[in-house]
Design an enzyme around this catalytic site. Structure first.
Site, short mmCIF file in Angstrom:
data_model
loop_
_atom_site.label_atom_id
_atom_site.label_comp_id
_atom_site.label_asym_id
_atom_site.label_seq_id
_atom_site.Cartn_x
_atom_site.Cartn_y
_atom_site.Cartn_z
N GLY A 92 -12.57 28.02 -0.74
CA GLY A 92 -11.27 27.60 -0.22
C GLY A 92 -11.07 26.11 -0.44
O GLY A 92 -12.01 25.37 -0.70
N GLU A 93 -9.82 25.68 -0.33
CA GLU A 93 -9.51 24.29 -0.63
C GLU A 93 -10.13 23.34 0.39
O GLU A 93 -10.70 22.32 0.05
CB GLU A 93 -7.99 24.12 -0.62
CG GLU A 93 -7.53 22.89 -1.36
CD GLU A 93 -6.02 22.86 -1.42
OE1 GLU A 93 -5.46 21.85 -0.98
OE2 GLU A 93 -5.41 23.86 -1.85
N SER A 114 -1.49 1.60 11.78
CA SER A 114 -1.69 2.56 10.68
C SER A 114 -1.25 3.96 11.07
O SER A 114 -1.13 4.27 12.26
CB SER A 114 -3.16 2.60 10.30
OG SER A 114 -3.61 1.34 9.93
N THR A 159 0.87 -1.18 0.00
CA THR A 159 0.00 0.00 0.00
C THR A 159 0.90 1.23 0.00
O THR A 159 2.12 1.09 0.01
CB THR A 159 -0.89 0.05 1.26
OG1 THR A 159 -0.08 0.42 2.37
CG2 THR A 159 -1.53 -1.30 1.54
N CYS A 160 0.30 2.42 0.02
CA CYS A 160 1.17 3.59 -0.03
C CYS A 160 1.92 3.79 1.28
O CYS A 160 2.94 4.47 1.32
CB CYS A 160 0.40 4.84 -0.43
SG CYS A 160 -1.14 5.04 0.42
N ASN A 161 1.44 3.19 2.35
CA ASN A 161 2.12 3.35 3.63
C ASN A 161 3.00 2.18 4.04
O ASN A 161 3.76 2.29 4.99
CB ASN A 161 1.12 3.61 4.74
CG ASN A 161 0.69 5.06 4.77
OD1 ASN A 161 1.43 5.91 4.30
ND2 ASN A 161 -0.49 5.32 5.29
#
Lengths: 271, 424
Positions: B191-192, B109, B49-51
């Site tokens: 805004g974001e 996690s 996974t990305c982590n």
């Protein structure tokens, strides 16, 4: 036997009330489930005790303070289970069972002996009139509990104090919706109770309305709930204001029930 | 057979290392088969996974397996061993079991309690299953890791509370409106962070979306993204009458919404509740508005407070989760060690059956005239005898004692069982 059943039901309601109050401060799904289970057992026993009493006295047992308080409590639990089945709000018991328990407790302190029915009460109107009145009042009692929950949840949201209880209380919309429904159920029942009462009065005493304290206070209650519905539909008095009004309405009912019977001289008072 | 986990995650390796060692796309299949080819590796599942990148394996020899796997990683990903070796963690036996249970339960996690990891682990396992690279041990381990994660999910409240501002906003909205579907929503400014929160609301069923922005064109663009409509900024007060949820982030330096504006709006909308989230800094909405009945105003600090308490809550729940995991690890190790004696039990039973069959054969040849019923009775008796005889040793083998290895060896010797042929 009837006494034993009554005491047993009282004990169950007592246990359920204690657990449900502890539940407010420290609890979870399990304790809510336990509350409902114990209340269910209490309700079953309570129902049998009422049937038992019915057979013993030969009519719907609501002609003494003991019987009336007990029957009032029974109607509230009935509505409680109906709501629990429909909405599944475990924490609701914590706000309704105390009312049930107090009614049962007061029922237990009133004399329990069976006295012969006065001729004026010997009528088919007795079960019809009283059942409508009690069921309506029970709906208002539950609305009061739900209103309290609303005020609490509203307070949490406004003050941004979002603790454990906040998470377990349902949304404002649901609480407001239940409150509104209960009042729309209770109001026609109360109206019918007053109408059947008037018809019965006409046949028993010869006049529809005699400004008896019970009649006056029922009328006051009727006006309060009429107002709740009216301002809701016209001015949008929902939420907090509706919740406060439903609590005030229930206080008026309690006075009609206890105050009039005990403090004022009324034709409705149980001799 | 030993369980061996080699891996790296967000705590031990930086993004670059994680990227270089990732098994994504076609690399996953190649990697799984490549690892399976290592002689010591009997079973393998790869989670990427990305982590984190983790290799769950069952190996015959730990030390040489570790060496070979490291070499494989270096060759496969074309990266020098020294570049990633110090980022690796290696777990074996009980440690390994505990590690995978903690991973699946989302205790390991980055955001403790986030639910995606369980799905990713399931996918990794399903992939290995479809490529037939797993066996009895890993299958059981993976299934147990998934069921432990579910247990943690239901018995603790680790995943219950929002730990990001936009999720917290959605959660609060649900405590006011129950169901967000059919609710109308207005984005005031663009805004974001407001956009992100808006996306969460739309994902949760909000349908009627309006965007009021100072530059109308930018408003139109955003409105298109959410399938909504753009509103002229000057008209937002009128729109407010038909809006249940507002997210405000205009970048203005003064309040754009004042208390008496809002009071008028509330009257016009017949007191229907409004939830207003002001995530602009400095604030764009008069905080006094929160005092109006049926108006719920939250600013960015309020939401941050909610998130902070929720994070604390999760930490408490994580402690409960660790206990559940310890319990399940113990159960699993017990199961694993009982596995050691299974081949011996099977062999013992086989041996007894063989003896019985042989003797029955001899018996039949000796008394060919005997009718079937009597032969059956004798066979029944023979079965009863062998069952009674092998019951005590089997029971002893099943028992979880410290000297079980000795016991296994002794029983093999006593009954003349050649144990090794039964293994694998």
């Amino acid at each position: 036997m009837g006494t034993v059943l009554f005491e047993l039901a009282l004990t169950f309601y007592f246990a359920a009330t204690i657990i449900s109050i502890v539940d407010i401060f420290k609890g979870g799904k399990e304790s809510s489930r336990l509350t409902i289970f114990i209340t269910g057992a209490g309700f079953a026993i309570h129902s049998i005790s009422i049937i038992y009493r019915y057979i013993a006295v030969g009519h719907l047992p609501i002609t003494s303070m003991h019987e009336a308080s007990s029957f009032f409590a029974w109607c509230i639990v009935l509505i409680f289970f109906f709501l629990e089945y429909r909405y599944k709000i475990g924490i609701m018991g914590s706000f309704i069972l105390p009312i049930v328990f107090i009614l049962m407790l007061s029922s237990s302190v009133f004399p329990r002996e069976i006295r012969p029915l006065t001729p004026v009460l010997q009528s088919y109107w007795l079960p019809v009139h009283t059942f409508l009145a009690f069921l309506g009042n029970a709906a208002f009692a539950v609305a009061c509990g739900i209103g309290t929950m609303y005020l609490l949840q509203e307070h949490y949201l406004k003050s941004k104090h979002l603790g454990d209880l906040f998470k377990r209380l349902p949304s404002l919309q649901v609480l407001d919706e239940i409150n509104y429904r209960l009042i729309t159920i209770g109001f026609p029942l109360l109206t019918l109770a007053i109408i059947t009462g008037a018809l019965w009065a006409e046949s028993a005493w010869g006049s529809y309305w005699r400004w008896d304290p019970k009649e006056v206070w029922s009328l006051i209650t009727w006006f309060i709930y009429a107002l709740v519905l009216h301002v809701r539909l016209t001015a949008g008095w929902r939420g907090k204001r509706a919740a406060i009004l439903s609590i005030i309405g229930f206080l008026a009912i309690l006075f009609t029930f206890f105050g009039v019977n005990l403090l004022l001289k009324s034709l409705h008072a149980f001799a | 057979m030993k369980i061996l986990i080699i891996g790296l995650n967000h705590k031990t390796a930086n993004v670059e290392t994680r990227e270089r060692l990732a098994f994504n796309g076609p690399k996953l299949e190649e990697g799984v088969f490549g690892l399976k080819k290592i002689p010591e590796v009997k079973e393998v599942v790869v989670l990427s996974t990305c982590n984190r990148v983790e290799l769950y394996t069952c190996v015959s020899n730990t030390a040489s397996a570790i060496e070979n796997i490291k070499n494989f990683l270096s060759g496969f990903h074309n990266i020098a061993r020294s570049d990633f070796e110090k980022s690796l963690y290696i777990h074996t036996d009980t440690d390994a079991i505990k590690h995978i249970f903690r991973v699946s339960s989302s205790l390991d996690s980055m955001v403790v309690g986030e639910p995606q990891i369980l799905g990713q682990l399931k996918d990794a396992f399903d992939f290995a299953l479809s490529k037939k690279t797993t066996g009895v041990l890993l299958n059981k381990l993976m299934k147990k890791a998934i069921s432990t994660a579910k247990r943690v999910r239901t018995e603790t409240r680790i995943a219950e509370n929002a730990v990001s501002i936009s999720f917290a906003a959605v959660e609060l909205a649900k405590k006011i409106f129950t169901d967000l579907s059919g609710k109308s929503f207005m984005l005031l400014g663009a805004g974001e962070m407001a956009e992100l929160a808006a996306r969460h609301l739309v994902n949760n069923g909000v349908t009627d979306v309006k965007v009021a922005n100072r530059t109308y064109e930018r408003g139109c663009e955003l409105a298109k993204e959410f399938n909504g409509k753009a509103v002229k900024f000057e008209e937002f007060l009128n729109e407010l009458i038909h809006t249940d949820i507002v997210i405000c982030s205009t970048g203005a330096s003064t309040y754009v919404l004042l208390k008496d504006h809002m009071q008028k709006v509330m009257k016009k909308r017949k007191q229907k509740p409004v939830f207003i989230i002001d995530i602009s800094v400095p604030r764009n909405i008069d905080p006094e508005i929160n005092k109006i009945d049926n108006v719920y105003l939250y600013d960015v600090d309020d939401l941050q407070d909610v998130v902070d308490t929720n994070i604390l809550e999760r930490k408490k729940e994580a402690e409960k989760a660790e206990k559940i995991i310890d319990e399940d690890v113990e159960k699993f190790t017990k199961w694993m060690s009982s596995l050691d004696s299974v081949p011996t039990i099977v062999a013992l039973r086989q041996k007894a059956e063989e003896i019985k069959n042989e003797e029955m054969e001899k018996f039949r040849n000796k008394f060919p005239d005997l009718d079937d019923e009597k032969v059956k009775a004798v066979e029944y008796m023979a079965t009863a005898i062998i069952n009674k005889l092998i019951h005590p040793p089997t029971a002893a083998l099943r028992e979880d004692t410290e000297d079980r290895d000795e016991l296994i060896a002794m029983i093999k010797k006593l009954y003349g069982i050649n144990g090794d042929e039964n293994e694998e």
